[in-house]
Structures are given as structure tokens and as C-alpha cells.
Design a protein around this motif. Structure first.
Motif, PDB file in Angstrom:
ATOM      1  N   GLY A 109       0.810  -1.216   0.000  1.00 56.85           N
ATOM      2  CA  GLY A 109       0.000   0.000   0.000  1.00 56.85           C
ATOM      3  C   GLY A 109       0.840   1.261   0.000  1.00 56.85           C
ATOM      4  N   TYR A 110       1.954   1.228   0.719  1.00 52.37           N
ATOM      5  CA  TYR A 110       2.846   2.392   0.765  1.00 52.37           C
ATOM      6  C   TYR A 110       3.414   2.682  -0.624  1.00 52.37           C
ATOM      7  N   ALA A 111       3.885   1.647  -1.294  1.00 54.81           N
ATOM      8  CA  ALA A 111       4.444   1.816  -2.638  1.00 54.81           C
ATOM      9  C   ALA A 111       3.388   2.334  -3.613  1.00 54.81           C
ATOM     10  N   GLN A 171      -2.294   5.177   2.798  1.00 59.23           N
ATOM     11  CA  GLN A 171      -2.600   4.077   1.888  1.00 59.23           C
ATOM     12  C   GLN A 171      -2.184   2.733   2.481  1.00 59.23           C
ATOM     13  N   SER A 172      -1.116   2.745   3.261  1.00 63.47           N
ATOM     14  CA  SER A 172      -0.711   1.520   3.940  1.00 63.47           C
ATOM     15  C   SER A 172      -1.802   1.042   4.886  1.00 63.47           C
ATOM     16  N   VAL A 173      -2.330   1.974   5.678  1.00 58.26           N
ATOM     17  CA  VAL A 173      -3.407   1.633   6.611  1.00 58.26           C
ATOM     18  C   VAL A 173      -4.645   1.195   5.846  1.00 58.26           C
ATOM     19  N   ASN A 174      -4.969   1.935   4.771  1.00 60.04           N
ATOM     20  CA  ASN A 174      -6.150   1.609   3.975  1.00 60.04           C
ATOM     21  C   ASN A 174      -6.064   0.208   3.382  1.00 60.04           C
ATOM     22  N   PHE A 175      -4.953  -0.098   2.733  1.00 58.37           N
ATOM     23  CA  PHE A 175      -4.802  -1.411   2.111  1.00 58.37           C
ATOM     24  C   PHE A 175      -4.686  -2.519   3.156  1.00 58.37           C
ATOM     25  N   ALA A 176      -4.086  -2.199   4.307  1.00 52.69           N
ATOM     26  CA  ALA A 176      -3.997  -3.203   5.372  1.00 52.69           C
ATOM     27  C   ALA A 176      -5.388  -3.553   5.894  1.00 52.69           C
ATOM     28  N   GLY A 205     -14.406   3.899   4.725  1.00 54.05           N
ATOM     29  CA  GLY A 205     -15.112   4.654   5.757  1.00 54.05           C
ATOM     30  C   GLY A 205     -14.224   4.965   6.956  1.00 54.05           C
ATOM     31  N   ILE A 206     -13.424   3.988   7.365  1.00 56.31           N
ATOM     32  CA  ILE A 206     -12.531   4.191   8.512  1.00 56.31           C
ATOM     33  C   ILE A 206     -11.420   5.181   8.165  1.00 56.31           C
ATOM     34  N   PHE A 239     -18.703   9.773   1.760  1.00 53.41           N
ATOM     35  CA  PHE A 239     -19.305   9.100   0.601  1.00 53.41           C
ATOM     36  C   PHE A 239     -18.242   8.763  -0.437  1.00 53.41           C
ATOM     37  N   CYS A 240     -17.396   9.739  -0.730  1.00 48.27           N
ATOM     38  CA  CYS A 240     -16.360   9.521  -1.750  1.00 48.27           C
ATOM     39  C   CYS A 240     -15.383   8.419  -1.344  1.00 48.27           C
ATOM     40  N   ASP A 241     -14.989   8.414  -0.083  1.00 48.11           N
ATOM     41  CA  ASP A 241     -13.996   7.431   0.361  1.00 48.11           C
ATOM     42  C   ASP A 241     -14.570   6.033   0.502  1.00 48.11           C
ATOM     43  N   SER A 242     -15.803   5.911   0.958  1.00 49.75           N
ATOM     44  CA  SER A 242     -16.389   4.586   1.173  1.00 49.75           C
ATOM     45  C   SER A 242     -17.006   4.016  -0.110  1.00 49.75           C
ATOM     46  N   VAL A 243     -17.963   4.734  -0.673  1.00 50.43           N
ATOM     47  CA  VAL A 243     -18.617   4.257  -1.906  1.00 50.43           C
ATOM     48  C   VAL A 243     -17.626   4.250  -3.070  1.00 50.43           C
TER      49      VAL A 243
END
Length: 372
Positions: free
Chosen positions: A20-22, A142-147, A187-188, A234-238
Motif C-alpha cells: 500500500g505504501y508503494a 494508503q498503507s493503513v487503507n490497504f492493510a 469509511g474508517i 461518501f467519496c472514500d467509502s462508496v
């Protein structure tokens, strides 16, 4: 000693964090200039800020000029008071007195708007305004998101298929699991990305430094960092749900097509590469990015307008009020799609960089782990 299950979980999370970081860094470098153009088109490329009568700022029309300045500020005359006229108003007793009294007089203009340069007149360097914040933070975010996304997918698949290999979810989990995992992760993560999005957009509009944009936001209180949170959520979750799910659908569809080709051509001894190629992954990612932005674009316009409005309005800015005023501009939905073409153009190359980088990095790290 940690159990095999625990060690596997830690290693898989570490892999998804690294991938995710890359992917995040690649996405910022490729997409930030076009993101700046998008923001400027959505907000009209300008924002007026009233300024105070302090050094480096101009007074408002109703603000009196201090008597010591030796001028009579006139709003009716546009706020411009010639030096000679100001001196005659004060009627100095002697030339020395006049000289002393006019020494502090400065020709004061009426409040001038601080206007952001339109996209067409900006240099490439200016289009990278606001990249400092994302570049420092996007890798971590992005690391947190992908994790989170990877962990949710893996957990959902493991619940239904407890005996499946540890990487089976990457190819065989259901699309519903992909949608739920990406929606939840988005969402998180929106709680972290909202303040950065507010500051970044102000940098892009006003060509401010990260510190100045953050200070302007903080001047209205911590609440200002979550301006436009409803459309942002909305943009981040949906948005992520559409993005990740459509990517997996297209990628797996191509893989199945390739597998069918291999079966059909076995008799002719024609060989096909296993899986899908990098250009095919990039094409799938680009199309999924375009699909994502097609869905969330009206809400993205709304949040950008809310960010721009917060430059001059420090009170509560309501989503419905901004949507109503946007509609009233043309009495149609057309203003909600201002900058749509640039955004779709941006979504293609950014998505084509992010998802394949994440996929290939994660697969490589997983394979290396299996070899070890």
C-alpha cells in the motif's frame, strides 16, 4: 512463541502495508498535477479573501484608518486617498509638520480579492502545489487503507472457507466480500484523510504552503478540519467500493478468459501466459478508476466547494446548502460535473499506477514469504 496463525497474520498485514505504501506514493506523483487542475475547475479557480488593516493586509471598506495615518479613508471613493488630499484634510501647520504627518500615510486601496491563478496560466511546478502533505502522509494512509482492506477480505473469506490456503482470498473470495472490505476500509480511513483533504485543497486553490493552509483551517477551530465530511465519507467509502470491486471483476474476468483460451488451444499446442499481463492489469485499473469517479464526482464537487467556502466562512457550512447553491448556478445538474473530463483523464493513469503496483508488490512479497 507465536503460533503459525499469528505469524501468518502479522506477515500478511506487513505485506499489505508495504504494498500500500508503494502504491500510494506512485499515485500521488502521477495524479497530483491533474488533481490540482480538477480542484481549480470545480471551484472556479479563484477565491476572494477579505483582509484586515494590519501590516501586509488591507482594511475592509467599513474599517476606519487610524488617525495617526493622517488620511481620511473613503469607501465611496474606492478607498483610495491621495497623499496631497489627505494632507490638506489634516491641514498641517508647517511643511515640517506636513512632512512628518504624511510620512506614515500609505495609499490604501479598497479590499482587493486574492485571486488564484486559473489552471491555464499555471506552471507544472504550481500544479504540484499541495503535494507536500500527501507525499508525506499518503504512503502511511494508503498503507493503513490497504492493510484494513486486505485484513477484512481475508477475514471474511476465512470465515466461509477455514481450510483454504492463506492466499486463496486474493483470487477466489466473493465480490460481496471485496465490496464490504473496501467500503469498510474507506469509511474508517476517511477520518484520517478528511483533514489532509481540506488542507490540500486550500493549497491547490491559493498556492499556499502546507503550514499556511493548516493555520487558516485551524483559525476556525478543529471542526474546520472536518468541513465537508459527509460528501468526503461518501467519496472514500462508496468510491473505494466501486473502485476495488470493479477492478477485481475485470481482472478475474480476463483471467478466466485466458484460462478458457488455454483449454481451447491445448490441442493446437498454442501456449498463453498464465494469468494476465501487466498492461491488462493497468487497463483494468484505469477503467475501474474511471467508473469510481463517474459515481462519486458530484459529491466530490460538493466537498471541494465546501473547502473553498471555508477560506472565508469559518462557521458551519452545510452540505445541502452548497448542493443547492451549486444547482442554482445553472438551474441544472451541469455544475456538478464541472471538470469531469479532466478528472476522468486523471483517474485513468493514477488508477493504472496504483492498483497494479499494489497487486504485484503484494504478490511478490507473498511469494517471497512462501519460498522462505
Amino acid at each position: 512463541m507465536a503460533s503459525p496463525t499469528t505469524s501468518v497474520s502479522i506477515s500478511t498485514i506487513t505485506n499489505s502495508v508495504a504494498a500500500g505504501y508503494a502504491a500510494g506514493i506512485c499515485g500521488v506523483v502521477v495524479g497530483h498535477p491533474l488533481d490540482s487542475v480538477k480542484v481549480l475547475l470545480q471551484t472556479g479557480g479563484r477565491k476572494t479573501m477579505s483582509m484586515m488593516a494590519t501590516p501586509g493586509h488591507l482594511p475592509s471598506p467599513t474599517s476606519p484608518v487610524p488617525p495617526s495615518a493622517g488620511s481620511a479613508f473613503s469607501a465611496a471613493s474606492g478607498g483610495v486617498v491621495p497623499l496631497a488630499r489627505a494632507a490638506s484634510v489634516n491641514a498641517p501647520a508647517s511643511f515640517a509638520t506636513a512632512q512628518a504627518s504624511t510620512a506614515n500615510i500609505v495609499t490604501v486601496a479598497a479590499p482587493s480579492p486574492v485571486v488564484a491563478a486559473p489552471p491555464s496560466s499555471r506552471s507544472i511546478r504550481a500544479l504540484y502545489a499541495g503535494i507536500s502533505g500527501p507525499l508525506m502522509s499518503i504512503g502511511i494512509i494508503q498503507s493503513v487503507n490497504f492493510a484494513l482492506y486486505d485484513s477484512f477480505r481475508r477475514s471474511l473469506h476465512k470465515r466461509e472457507h477455514p481450510e483454504a490456503p492463506r492466499d486463496d482470498y486474493l483470487r477466489n473470495d466473493s465480490y460481496q466480500h471485496v465490496a464490504l472490505a473496501s467500503f469498510g476500509a474507506g469509511g474508517i480511513i476517511s477520518l484520517l484523510t478528511s483533514p489532509l483533504q481540506v488542507v490540500k485543497t486550500k493549497q491547490q486553490i491559493m498556492v499556499w504552503s502546507f503550514r499556511k493552509a493548516a493555520a487558516d483551517t485551524l483559525s476556525g477551530g478543529m471542526r474546520n478540519f472536518f468541513t465537508g465530511f459527509v460528501p468526503h465519507l461518501f467519496c472514500d467509502s462508496v468510491g473505494r467500493m466501486v473502485y476495488f470491486t470493479s477492478y477485481e471483476m475485470m481482472k478475474r474476468g480476463l483471467a478466466k478468459y485466458r484460462a478458457a483460451e488455454m483449454e481451447t488451444d491445448q490441442d493446437n499446442k498454442t501456449e498463453h501466459p498464465i494469468g494476465i499481463t501487466l498492461p491488462e492489469r493497468m487497463a483494468c485499473a484505469a477503467l475501474s478508476g474511471m467508473a469510481c469517479w463517474s459515481v462519486i464526482f458530484p459529491m466530490d464537487v460538493t466537498r471541494c466547494k465546501m473547502y473553498a467556502e471555508s477560506l472565508s466562512e469559518k462557521g458551519k457550512i452545510k452540505t445541502l446548502d452548497i448542493m443547492r447553491s451549486t444547482y442554482d448556478e445553472k438551474k441544472s445538474l451541469r455544475p456538478f460535473f464541472r471538470g469531469f473530463g479532466v478528472t476522468v483523464l486523471r483517474a485513468g493513469p493514477v488508477a493504472a499506477a496504483v492498483m497494479p503496483v499494489y497487486d504485484l508488490t503484494l504478490e511478490w512479497l507473498t511469494n517471497q514469504q512462501c519460498i522462505c
